[in-house]
Design a protein around this motif. Structure first.
Motif, PDB file in Angstrom:
ATOM      1  N   PRO B 145       0.808  -1.228   0.000  1.00 30.63           N
ATOM      2  CA  PRO B 145       0.000   0.000   0.000  1.00 30.63           C
ATOM      3  C   PRO B 145       0.838   1.273   0.000  1.00 30.63           C
ATOM      4  O   PRO B 145       0.439   2.285  -0.580  1.00 30.63           O
ATOM      5  N   ILE B 146       2.001   1.233   0.666  1.00 31.40           N
ATOM      6  CA  ILE B 146       2.816   2.441   0.769  1.00 31.40           C
ATOM      7  C   ILE B 146       3.223   2.959  -0.601  1.00 31.40           C
ATOM      8  O   ILE B 146       3.153   4.152  -0.888  1.00 31.40           O
ATOM      9  N   ILE B 147       3.623   2.029  -1.490  1.00 33.44           N
ATOM     10  CA  ILE B 147       3.998   2.433  -2.847  1.00 33.44           C
ATOM     11  C   ILE B 147       2.805   3.063  -3.555  1.00 33.44           C
ATOM     12  O   ILE B 147       2.942   4.064  -4.263  1.00 33.44           O
ATOM     13  N   VAL B 148       1.624   2.484  -3.310  1.00 34.28           N
ATOM     14  CA  VAL B 148       0.413   3.005  -3.942  1.00 34.28           C
ATOM     15  C   VAL B 148       0.106   4.421  -3.458  1.00 34.28           C
ATOM     16  O   VAL B 148      -0.258   5.292  -4.261  1.00 34.28           O
ATOM     17  N   VAL B 149       0.274   4.662  -2.154  1.00 34.68           N
ATOM     18  CA  VAL B 149       0.036   6.008  -1.602  1.00 34.68           C
ATOM     19  C   VAL B 149       0.968   7.021  -2.261  1.00 34.68           C
ATOM     20  O   VAL B 149       0.536   8.092  -2.715  1.00 34.68           O
ATOM     21  N   ILE B 150       2.254   6.666  -2.359  1.00 38.27           N
ATOM     22  CA  ILE B 150       3.225   7.591  -2.960  1.00 38.27           C
ATOM     23  C   ILE B 150       2.878   7.835  -4.425  1.00 38.27           C
ATOM     24  O   ILE B 150       2.836   8.977  -4.889  1.00 38.27           O
ATOM     25  N   ALA B 151       2.571   6.743  -5.152  1.00 35.78           N
ATOM     26  CA  ALA B 151       2.243   6.880  -6.572  1.00 35.78           C
ATOM     27  C   ALA B 151       1.020   7.769  -6.774  1.00 35.78           C
ATOM     28  O   ALA B 151       0.997   8.623  -7.664  1.00 35.78           O
ATOM     29  N   ALA B 152       0.005   7.583  -5.907  1.00 34.59           N
ATOM     30  CA  ALA B 152      -1.221   8.370  -6.052  1.00 34.59           C
ATOM     31  C   ALA B 152      -0.948   9.857  -5.819  1.00 34.59           C
ATOM     32  O   ALA B 152      -1.475  10.717  -6.539  1.00 34.59           O
ATOM     33  N   ALA B 153      -0.104  10.152  -4.815  1.00 34.37           N
ATOM     34  CA  ALA B 153       0.213  11.554  -4.524  1.00 34.37           C
ATOM     35  C   ALA B 153       0.969  12.183  -5.695  1.00 34.37           C
ATOM     36  O   ALA B 153       0.639  13.295  -6.137  1.00 34.37           O
ATOM     37  N   VAL B 154       1.965  11.449  -6.228  1.00 33.35           N
ATOM     38  CA  VAL B 154       2.753  11.971  -7.351  1.00 33.35           C
ATOM     39  C   VAL B 154       1.859  12.184  -8.566  1.00 33.35           C
ATOM     40  O   VAL B 154       1.902  13.225  -9.221  1.00 33.35           O
ATOM     41  N   LEU B 155       1.004  11.189  -8.833  1.00 27.48           N
ATOM     42  CA  LEU B 155       0.098  11.279  -9.980  1.00 27.48           C
ATOM     43  C   LEU B 155      -0.808  12.504  -9.867  1.00 27.48           C
ATOM     44  O   LEU B 155      -1.000  13.250 -10.834  1.00 27.48           O
ATOM     45  N   ALA B 156      -1.355  12.727  -8.660  1.00 29.52           N
ATOM     46  CA  ALA B 156      -2.261  13.867  -8.472  1.00 29.52           C
ATOM     47  C   ALA B 156      -1.536  15.185  -8.734  1.00 29.52           C
ATOM     48  O   ALA B 156      -2.084  16.086  -9.366  1.00 29.52           O
ATOM     49  N   ILE B 157      -0.290  15.288  -8.261  1.00 34.63           N
ATOM     50  CA  ILE B 157       0.470  16.521  -8.462  1.00 34.63           C
ATOM     51  C   ILE B 157       0.793  16.714  -9.943  1.00 34.63           C
ATOM     52  O   ILE B 157       0.629  17.810 -10.497  1.00 34.63           O
ATOM     53  N   LEU B 158       1.190  15.616 -10.620  1.00 37.62           N
ATOM     54  CA  LEU B 158       1.498  15.708 -12.053  1.00 37.62           C
ATOM     55  C   LEU B 158       0.277  16.128 -12.857  1.00 37.62           C
ATOM     56  O   LEU B 158       0.340  17.042 -13.684  1.00 37.62           O
ATOM     57  N   LEU B 159      -0.859  15.462 -12.601  1.00 38.88           N
ATOM     58  CA  LEU B 159      -2.087  15.785 -13.337  1.00 38.88           C
ATOM     59  C   LEU B 159      -2.477  17.232 -13.123  1.00 38.88           C
ATOM     60  O   LEU B 159      -2.912  17.924 -14.048  1.00 38.88           O
ATOM     61  N   ASP B 160      -2.295  17.693 -11.877  1.00 40.02           N
ATOM     62  CA  ASP B 160      -2.656  19.062 -11.555  1.00 40.02           C
ATOM     63  C   ASP B 160      -1.778  20.055 -12.313  1.00 40.02           C
ATOM     64  O   ASP B 160      -2.269  21.057 -12.844  1.00 40.02           O
ATOM     65  N   SER B 161      -0.474  19.766 -12.412  1.00 39.96           N
ATOM     66  CA  SER B 161       0.402  20.712 -13.096  1.00 39.96           C
ATOM     67  C   SER B 161       0.143  20.694 -14.608  1.00 39.96           C
ATOM     68  O   SER B 161       0.245  21.716 -15.279  1.00 39.96           O
ATOM     69  N   VAL B 162      -0.232  19.499 -15.139  1.00 38.12           N
ATOM     70  CA  VAL B 162      -0.611  19.429 -16.561  1.00 38.12           C
ATOM     71  C   VAL B 162      -1.833  20.301 -16.811  1.00 38.12           C
ATOM     72  O   VAL B 162      -1.897  21.090 -17.750  1.00 38.12           O
ATOM     73  N   LYS B 163      -2.827  20.188 -15.914  1.00 37.77           N
ATOM     74  CA  LYS B 163      -4.048  20.962 -16.041  1.00 37.77           C
ATOM     75  C   LYS B 163      -3.748  22.454 -16.029  1.00 37.77           C
ATOM     76  O   LYS B 163      -4.290  23.229 -16.806  1.00 37.77           O
TER      77      LYS B 163
END
Lengths: 178, 173
Positions: B145-163
């Motif tokens: 789960p820890i890897i998933v938490v980190i991946a989700a946080a990174v993904l959210a930040i990336l998507l936000d900056s793309v937006k």
């Protein structure tokens, strides 16, 4: 023995650092680490722990950690697992209080949290698989699950009422009928 | 102490004690601290205790507030745990817990449902996808789960900056 104690504390520090999204996220993370990865506890033991943690006052994450620690290595482990679990969150909360004005409106943090929250849902749901395997074992347990679900969702009663009702029905079914 | 039902049940109790009874914080300060500590990992109750304790009496206040919050539940759980194993030798206690197990699964289902509702996953495809993918990779592929938490946080930040860059682009046209 001592190295196991240490590894347990490290596991709970790690869990504490990543349990975003409330008590049940911790329940899910502890399941993944303690039951699935380390095999320190059996799923059947863990499911009893959750039930008692939910029925006892206090944060469910802390209750689960105390009980799991106790079941693994006795009372001192119970205390240390709980303190390990809250170590990083407390440091972070302290830093937040320290830099209150700066963190208050940090958009990056808010965005990251928005991504983590749905991941927490996945973590809990994944823990649900092994809990379902240990909990739904016969036709009676399907009925009990339905009753508990009805108490929680339909009648909007507290989870404790669901646990107690099913426990009493369990005495009738497994203790008297079978 | 009287907070059966987890973190959220504690909020009004703490608020009453801290704001009204003792007058340590204003209601607004209290709500601010709850919403901030809510986005941190860990139990809400201990996070809020750390934060509120600090605002009232510095680091010492934090430590005493946290210990005050967890010690009753630690003591209660240890007492229960001590009698648990011998109690489990009784067949009726065993039967009780056999009955409780399916209800625990219902609790998990309800926790997932409540979080899904508050995170509004049904309205946001990205959140829904993150929740489903997390569930599958942790539950069936054995990812931590820890890897998933980190991946989700990174993904959210990336998507936000793309937006954000997309929005910036349309403004320039």
């Amino acid at each position: 023995m001592n190295s196991l104690f240490l590894r347990m504390c490290l596991s709970f520090i790690k869990i504490g650092a990543f349990c975003f999204g409330g008590g049940y996220a911790a329940v899910g993370l502890i399941e993944s680490e303690v039951v699935k990865t380390m095999h320190w506890l059996a799923p059947e033991q863990y499911i009893n722990i959750i039930a008692i943690a939910e029925m006892t006052p206090g944060p469910i994450a802390a209750n689960t950690a105390t009980f799991a620690g106790y079941m693994m290595l006795g009372p001192a482990a119970g205390v240390f697992c709980t303190l390990s679990l809250i170590l990083i969150p407390c440091i972070l909360a302290l830093l937040t209080a320290f830099f209150f004005e700066k963190v208050k409106n940090n958009p990056k943090v808010q965005v990251a949290i928005k991504g983590i929250r749905p991941a927490a849902i996945g973590i809990i749901a994944a823990a649900g698989i092994s809990i379902a395997k240990a909990g739904i074992t016969d036709i009676w347990s399907i009925g009990l699950f339905a009753i508990a679900a009805a108490i929680i969702f339909k009648f909007k009663k507290s989870p404790i009422i669901a646990l107690l009702t099913c426990g009493v029905l369990g005495i009738v079914i497994y203790g008297i009928i079978l | 102490m009287f907070t059966i039902g987890g973190g959220y049940a504690m909020i009004p109790v703490i608020q009453d004690a801290v704001c009204h009874e003792k007058g340590w914080l204003s209601d607004e300060e209290f709500l601010d601290s709850i919403s901030l500590t809510n986005s941190l990992p860990g139990p809400l109750a201990t996070n809020a205790a750390t934060f509120i304790g600090y605002r009232i009496k510095g680091v010492k206040g934090s430590i005493s507030a946290v210990l005050g919050t967890v010690s009753p539940s630690i003591i209660i759980i240890l007492l229960i745990a001590m009698i648990f194993n011998s109690a489990m030798e009784n067949e009726f206690v065993q039967a009780f817990f056999m009955g409780v197990r399916p209800a625990v699964f219902a609790l998990i289902v309800s926790a997932v449902y409540k979080l899904a509702k508050s995170a509004k996953v049904h309205k946001d495809m990205v959140s829904l996808a993150i929740a489903l993918i997390s569930f599958v990779v942790i539950g069936f592929l054995g990812v931590t789960p820890i890897i998933v938490v980190i991946a989700a946080a990174v993904l959210a930040i990336l998507l936000d900056s793309v937006k954000k860059t997309e929005k910036g682009g349309t403004k320039n046209e």
